[in-house]
Design an enzyme around this catalytic site. Structure first.
Site, PDB file in Angstrom:
ATOM      1  N   HIS A   1      12.429 -60.093 -32.208  1.00 16.34           N
ATOM      2  CA  HIS A   1      11.565 -60.139 -33.397  1.00 16.34           C
ATOM      3  C   HIS A   1      10.610 -58.942 -33.356  1.00 16.34           C
ATOM      4  CE1 HIS A   1       9.368 -61.887 -36.712  1.00 16.34           C
ATOM      5  NE2 HIS A   1       8.257 -61.545 -36.079  1.00 16.34           N
TER       6      HIS A   1
ATOM      7  N   ASP B   1      14.365 -71.761 -30.805  1.00 10.55           N
ATOM      8  CA  ASP B   1      14.229 -73.212 -30.919  1.00 10.55           C
ATOM      9  C   ASP B   1      14.247 -73.594 -32.398  1.00 10.55           C
ATOM     10  OD1 ASP B   1      11.741 -72.636 -31.918  1.00 10.55           O
ATOM     11  OD2 ASP B   1      10.619 -73.504 -30.248  1.00 10.55           O
ATOM     12  N   GLU B   2      13.853 -74.830 -32.699  1.00  7.85           N
ATOM     13  CA  GLU B   2      13.958 -75.335 -34.080  1.00  7.85           C
ATOM     14  C   GLU B   2      13.024 -74.623 -35.056  1.00  7.85           C
ATOM     15  OE1 GLU B   2      15.775 -77.925 -35.395  1.00  7.85           O
ATOM     16  OE2 GLU B   2      16.602 -78.951 -33.638  1.00  7.85           O
ATOM     17  N   GLY B   3      11.976 -73.984 -34.540  1.00  2.47           N
ATOM     18  CA  GLY B   3      11.007 -73.344 -35.432  1.00  2.47           C
ATOM     19  C   GLY B   3      11.409 -71.921 -35.805  1.00  2.47           C
TER      20      GLY B   3
HETATM   21  C1  GRF Z   1      15.496 -55.685 -35.765  1.00  2.00           C
HETATM   22  O1  GRF Z   1      14.443 -54.838 -36.112  1.00  2.00           O
HETATM   23  C2  GRF Z   1      15.004 -57.014 -35.265  1.00  2.00           C
HETATM   24  O2  GRF Z   1      13.677 -56.996 -34.884  1.00  2.00           O
HETATM   25  C3  GRF Z   1      15.145 -57.939 -36.436  1.00  2.00           C
HETATM   26  O3  GRF Z   1      16.219 -57.433 -37.175  1.00  2.00           O
HETATM   27  C4  GRF Z   1      16.348 -56.030 -36.964  1.00  2.00           C
HETATM   28  C5  GRF Z   1      17.797 -55.747 -36.739  1.00  2.00           C
HETATM   29  O4  GRF Z   1      18.074 -54.396 -36.698  1.00  2.00           O
HETATM   30  N1  GRF Z   1      15.330 -59.300 -35.966  1.00  2.00           N
HETATM   31  P1  GRF Z   1      19.478 -53.886 -36.172  1.00  2.00           P
HETATM   32  O5  GRF Z   1      20.553 -54.507 -37.064  1.00  2.00           O
HETATM   33  O6  GRF Z   1      19.617 -54.303 -34.751  1.00  2.00           O
HETATM   34  O7  GRF Z   1      19.437 -52.408 -36.344  1.00  2.00           O
END
Ligand code: GRF
Length: 207
Positions: A116, A148-150
């Site tokens: 994330h 997880d679920e959240g």
């Molecule tokens: C990443 O920046 C990640 O943080 C988010 O989605 C983006 C995916 O980018 N969950 P990529 O497809 O790996 O270039």
């Protein structure tokens, strides 16, 4: 050619696949001792599928069904079946734009990880780099956590901080965060592959 290691990862993504590429390159370089067992995408023409095929890795479009932000029941069963057939030890979400629900999570307990683009628990949800810029924080970053679920709420495995610089735009900040992601995610997959990661409630060690 990828070296074969017993620790098998399945990767799910909807986008360009830069995190997947970082993991695949770390495996090819021998710094992460794992095998990419399968790459699946809900988007037929996603870059992540092309990146996998270019590397000779198994990649498949699996339709998500009738909803926009989650998998429908049939699709969920299909994803779980394919991941089991691929005998994955860990499922790595890399830009997969669907929320995973109970049955999927229960199929792979503490074996699904996500990246994330913020220092959780700050700025969960969509476009976290824009949220950080608008809020005015001076430091943000990226987080790899168990799912997880959240929403973006599972136990945190690793984080890397990134400065917010004067004059940053959403695009420049996002790029700096993605550079950090490309370091952090392979490091976490490597730690998982070596069996170093231990979980006790919300406390995760081993990175
Ligand atoms: C990443 O920046 C990640 O943080 C988010 O989605 C983006 C995916 O980018 N969950 P990529 O497809 O790996 O270039």
């Amino acid at each position: 050619m990828q070296p074969e290691h017993p620790f098998r990862i399945g990767v799910l993504g909807s986008g360009k696949g830069s995190n997947f590429v970082a993991i695949a390159e770390a495996i090819a370089a021998g710094t992460v001792r794992a095998t990419v067992a399968a790459v699946f995408s809900d988007v037929a023409d996603a870059g992540i599928l092309r990146q996998a095929r270019d590397r000779g890795l198994p990649a498949e479009h699996l339709p998500a069904g009738k909803f926009r932000t989650k998998l429908d029941e049939e699709a969920e069963a299909l994803y779980v079946r394919r991941l089991r057939e691929a005998r994955v030890d860990v499922v790595a979400l890399a830009g997969f734009m669907r929320v995973l629900k109970g049955d999927f999570l229960r199929a792979f307990p503490l074996r699904i990880v996500n990246i994330h683009p913020s220092l959780l628990p700050a700025f969960p949800g969509l476009e976290a780099w824009k949220q950080a810029l608008q809020y005015g924080v001076k430091v943000t970053g990226c987080t790899v956590h168990f799912v997880d679920e959240g929403v973006d709420s599972g136990p945190i495995i690793g984080q890397e901080a990134v400065p917010v610089l004067p004059g940053d735009t959403a695009a420049s900040l996002h790029e700096r965060i993605q550079q950090a992601e490309r370091r952090l995610y392979p490091a976490v997959v490597g730690a998982l592959a070596e069996g170093r990661v231990r979980v006790s409630g919300r406390q995760v060690t081993g990175l």
